[in-house]
Design a protein around this motif. Structure first.
Motif, PDB file in Angstrom:
ATOM      1  N   ALA A 131       0.833  -1.202   0.000  1.00  0.00           N
ATOM      2  CA  ALA A 131       0.000   0.000   0.000  1.00  0.00           C
ATOM      3  C   ALA A 131       0.869   1.253   0.000  1.00  0.00           C
ATOM      4  CB  ALA A 131      -0.922  -0.006   1.218  1.00  0.00           C
ATOM      5  N   GLY A 132       2.047   1.161   0.609  1.00  0.00           N
ATOM      6  CA  GLY A 132       2.969   2.293   0.610  1.00  0.00           C
ATOM      7  C   GLY A 132       3.466   2.642  -0.781  1.00  0.00           C
ATOM      8  N   LYS A 133       3.709   1.623  -1.616  1.00  0.00           N
ATOM      9  CA  LYS A 133       4.106   1.869  -3.011  1.00  0.00           C
ATOM     10  C   LYS A 133       2.999   2.607  -3.759  1.00  0.00           C
ATOM     11  CE  LYS A 133       8.070  -0.456  -4.013  1.00  0.00           C
ATOM     12  NZ  LYS A 133       9.192   0.060  -4.834  1.00  0.00           N
ATOM     13  N   VAL A 134       1.757   2.184  -3.542  1.00  0.00           N
ATOM     14  CA  VAL A 134       0.617   2.838  -4.178  1.00  0.00           C
ATOM     15  C   VAL A 134       0.553   4.294  -3.753  1.00  0.00           C
ATOM     16  CG1 VAL A 134      -1.904   2.868  -4.324  1.00  0.00           C
ATOM     17  CG2 VAL A 134      -0.682   0.681  -4.396  1.00  0.00           C
ATOM     18  N   TYR A 135       0.679   4.530  -2.459  1.00  0.00           N
ATOM     19  CA  TYR A 135       0.615   5.897  -1.924  1.00  0.00           C
ATOM     20  C   TYR A 135       1.719   6.771  -2.524  1.00  0.00           C
ATOM     21  CZ  TYR A 135       0.695   9.731   1.451  1.00  0.00           C
ATOM     22  OH  TYR A 135       0.686  10.970   2.036  1.00  0.00           O
ATOM     23  N   ASN A 136       2.945   6.252  -2.538  1.00  0.00           N
ATOM     24  CA  ASN A 136       4.081   7.061  -2.991  1.00  0.00           C
ATOM     25  C   ASN A 136       3.935   7.473  -4.451  1.00  0.00           C
ATOM     26  OD1 ASN A 136       5.304   6.963  -0.490  1.00  0.00           O
ATOM     27  ND2 ASN A 136       6.603   5.208  -0.997  1.00  0.00           N
ATOM     28  N   LEU A 207     -14.283   6.607  -8.390  1.00  0.00           N
ATOM     29  CA  LEU A 207     -13.975   5.492  -9.279  1.00  0.00           C
ATOM     30  C   LEU A 207     -12.559   5.602  -9.822  1.00  0.00           C
ATOM     31  CD1 LEU A 207     -17.316   5.103 -11.289  1.00  0.00           C
ATOM     32  CD2 LEU A 207     -16.346   3.470  -9.652  1.00  0.00           C
ATOM     33  N   GLU A 208     -12.145   6.813 -10.145  1.00  0.00           N
ATOM     34  CA  GLU A 208     -10.773   7.019 -10.618  1.00  0.00           C
ATOM     35  C   GLU A 208      -9.767   6.605  -9.546  1.00  0.00           C
ATOM     36  OE1 GLU A 208      -7.784  10.559 -12.251  1.00  0.00           O
ATOM     37  OE2 GLU A 208      -9.797  11.068 -11.522  1.00  0.00           O
ATOM     38  N   ALA A 209     -10.055   6.951  -8.296  1.00  0.00           N
ATOM     39  CA  ALA A 209      -9.153   6.588  -7.197  1.00  0.00           C
ATOM     40  C   ALA A 209      -9.068   5.074  -7.037  1.00  0.00           C
ATOM     41  CB  ALA A 209      -9.631   7.234  -5.896  1.00  0.00           C
ATOM     42  N   LEU A 210     -10.210   4.393  -7.086  1.00  0.00           N
ATOM     43  CA  LEU A 210     -10.215   2.933  -6.946  1.00  0.00           C
ATOM     44  C   LEU A 210      -9.465   2.271  -8.099  1.00  0.00           C
ATOM     45  CD1 LEU A 210     -13.864   2.219  -5.707  1.00  0.00           C
ATOM     46  CD2 LEU A 210     -11.761   2.285  -4.352  1.00  0.00           C
ATOM     47  N   LEU A 211      -9.660   2.784  -9.310  1.00  0.00           N
ATOM     48  CA  LEU A 211      -8.952   2.230 -10.461  1.00  0.00           C
ATOM     49  C   LEU A 211      -7.444   2.481 -10.364  1.00  0.00           C
ATOM     50  CD1 LEU A 211     -11.420   3.191 -13.343  1.00  0.00           C
ATOM     51  CD2 LEU A 211     -10.937   0.895 -12.468  1.00  0.00           C
ATOM     52  N   ALA A 212      -7.071   3.623  -9.819  1.00  0.00           N
ATOM     53  CA  ALA A 212      -5.652   3.933  -9.654  1.00  0.00           C
ATOM     54  C   ALA A 212      -5.006   2.978  -8.654  1.00  0.00           C
ATOM     55  CB  ALA A 212      -5.483   5.379  -9.193  1.00  0.00           C
ATOM     56  N   ILE A 213      -5.715   2.670  -7.566  1.00  0.00           N
ATOM     57  CA  ILE A 213      -5.205   1.701  -6.590  1.00  0.00           C
ATOM     58  C   ILE A 213      -4.966   0.358  -7.259  1.00  0.00           C
ATOM     59  CG2 ILE A 213      -5.795   0.374  -4.527  1.00  0.00           C
ATOM     60  CD1 ILE A 213      -7.301   2.863  -3.517  1.00  0.00           C
ATOM     61  N   GLN A 214      -5.951  -0.091  -8.052  1.00  0.00           N
ATOM     62  CA  GLN A 214      -5.821  -1.384  -8.714  1.00  0.00           C
ATOM     63  C   GLN A 214      -4.649  -1.389  -9.694  1.00  0.00           C
ATOM     64  OE1 GLN A 214      -7.519  -4.137  -7.868  1.00  0.00           O
ATOM     65  NE2 GLN A 214      -8.469  -2.846  -6.300  1.00  0.00           N
ATOM     66  N   ALA A 215      -4.514  -0.336 -10.488  1.00  0.00           N
ATOM     67  CA  ALA A 215      -3.461  -0.287 -11.507  1.00  0.00           C
ATOM     68  C   ALA A 215      -2.079  -0.302 -10.866  1.00  0.00           C
ATOM     69  CB  ALA A 215      -3.641   0.958 -12.370  1.00  0.00           C
ATOM     70  N   LEU A 216      -1.897   0.469  -9.795  1.00  0.00           N
ATOM     71  CA  LEU A 216      -0.582   0.540  -9.159  1.00  0.00           C
ATOM     72  C   LEU A 216      -0.271  -0.729  -8.368  1.00  0.00           C
ATOM     73  CD1 LEU A 216      -0.621   4.278  -8.039  1.00  0.00           C
ATOM     74  CD2 LEU A 216       0.751   3.243  -9.870  1.00  0.00           C
TER      75      LEU A 216
END
Length: 282
Positions: A131-136, A207-216
């Motif tokens: 989750a830290g990689k996603v955040y960064n 939805l954009e935020a959720l998709l960004a989490i999934q992609a990263l």
């Protein structure tokens, strides 16, 4: 010893040599990379009951307190495709389906523990992502999404009695720890089941935020090709996990047993939004 399964702990299940290493692994789960996978236990050599005792005993060194998984108070969940069910796959509880699962955290649990009893030849792998990689990456590329994710505007809808519906953030900073708790189905709902009008709507920005989490998470994933006997322990607040789709065939069936655990000495401080559910669970 004639004890009930709930009485399995470090004292009743002493491991003079392995126990020291397991306590080091518990520290790794909480303060290190956030997960460990223990391999080489031959689960086929033991009965179902003895496998359960082994899982309870070994896992007690990682987290001694076990959480409730449903309204009836069961602490053990069996993760396998319910082949006798007539309910369509997409409408089932995810633990009874064979569909791929996107990256998520489990609800409120400190540690996700899984014992792999059997695997399929193709599919069903377990994927982990930091989750830290996603955040960064979002902090550099799309910081506005992080502001949205840290706002209390996300409606989690649950239908059981153990955990009520909530409006809360997806990410938190608590006592120096970054915490993520994202579960897609309570956020998006199930097919054919209307969402409660009391919950905030799912906007294009969300939805954009959720998709960004999934992609990263997909970008940074680590795939664990599970083997029978594996015991996997994951820090549920800093590691996202997903599952590949699978198909059972004959005696070739995917079967995992799940526990939700908490280590009373190493547990992280939680924000009030998560502490309430965590207290109900444990």
């Amino acid at each position: 010893l004639g004890l009930d399964g709930s009485e399995v702990n470090c004292e009743s299940f002493p491991l003079p040599t392995l126990g020291t290493h397991l306590r080091d692994l518990a520290l790794e789960v909480h303060e290190g990379q956030g997960f460990v996978n223990i391999r080489s236990l031959n689960s086929a050599a033991y009965s179902h009951e003895d496998n359960m005792l082994l899982f309870l005993g070994i896992s007690s060194y990682i987290g001694e307190t076990r959480g409730k998984q449903d309204d009836e108070g069961h602490i053990i969940a069996h993760i396998r495709n319910a082949k006798g069910s007539s309910t369509p796959q997409e409408e089932r509880s995810t633990r009874h389906s064979n569909l791929a699962l996107d990256f998520h955290n489990d609800m409120f649990a400190n540690i996700l523990a899984m014992h792999t009893r059997a695997c399929v030849t193709h599919g069903g792998n377990h994927n982990l992502a930091s989750a830290g990689k996603v955040y960064n990456e979002l902090a550099v590329a799309k910081p506005a999404l992080l502001d949205l994710m840290s706002s209390s505007v996300w409606g989690f809808e649950t239908h059981g009695k153990l955990f009520g519906s909530q409006i809360r953030p997806l990410i938190y900073q608590e006592n120096g720890k970054f915490i993520m708790n994202v579960i897609t189905r309570p956020l998006l709902g199930m097919p054919g089941v209307p969402r409660s009008a009391d919950l905030p709507e799912m906007t294009p920005g969300k939805l954009e935020a959720l998709l960004a989490i999934q992609a990263l998470a997909q970008k940074h994933k680590l795939c664990i090709s599970l083997q029978p006997g594996d015991m996997t322990f994951i820090n549920n607040f800093t590691i996202l996990h997903s599952r590949d789709a699978f198909v059972d065939s004959g005696d070739d069936n995917r079967y995992l047993v799940r526990l939700w655990l908490r280590n009373e000495n190493l547990k992280w401080d939680l924000p009030d939004y998560l502490q309430e559910g965590n207290s109900r669970m444990f």
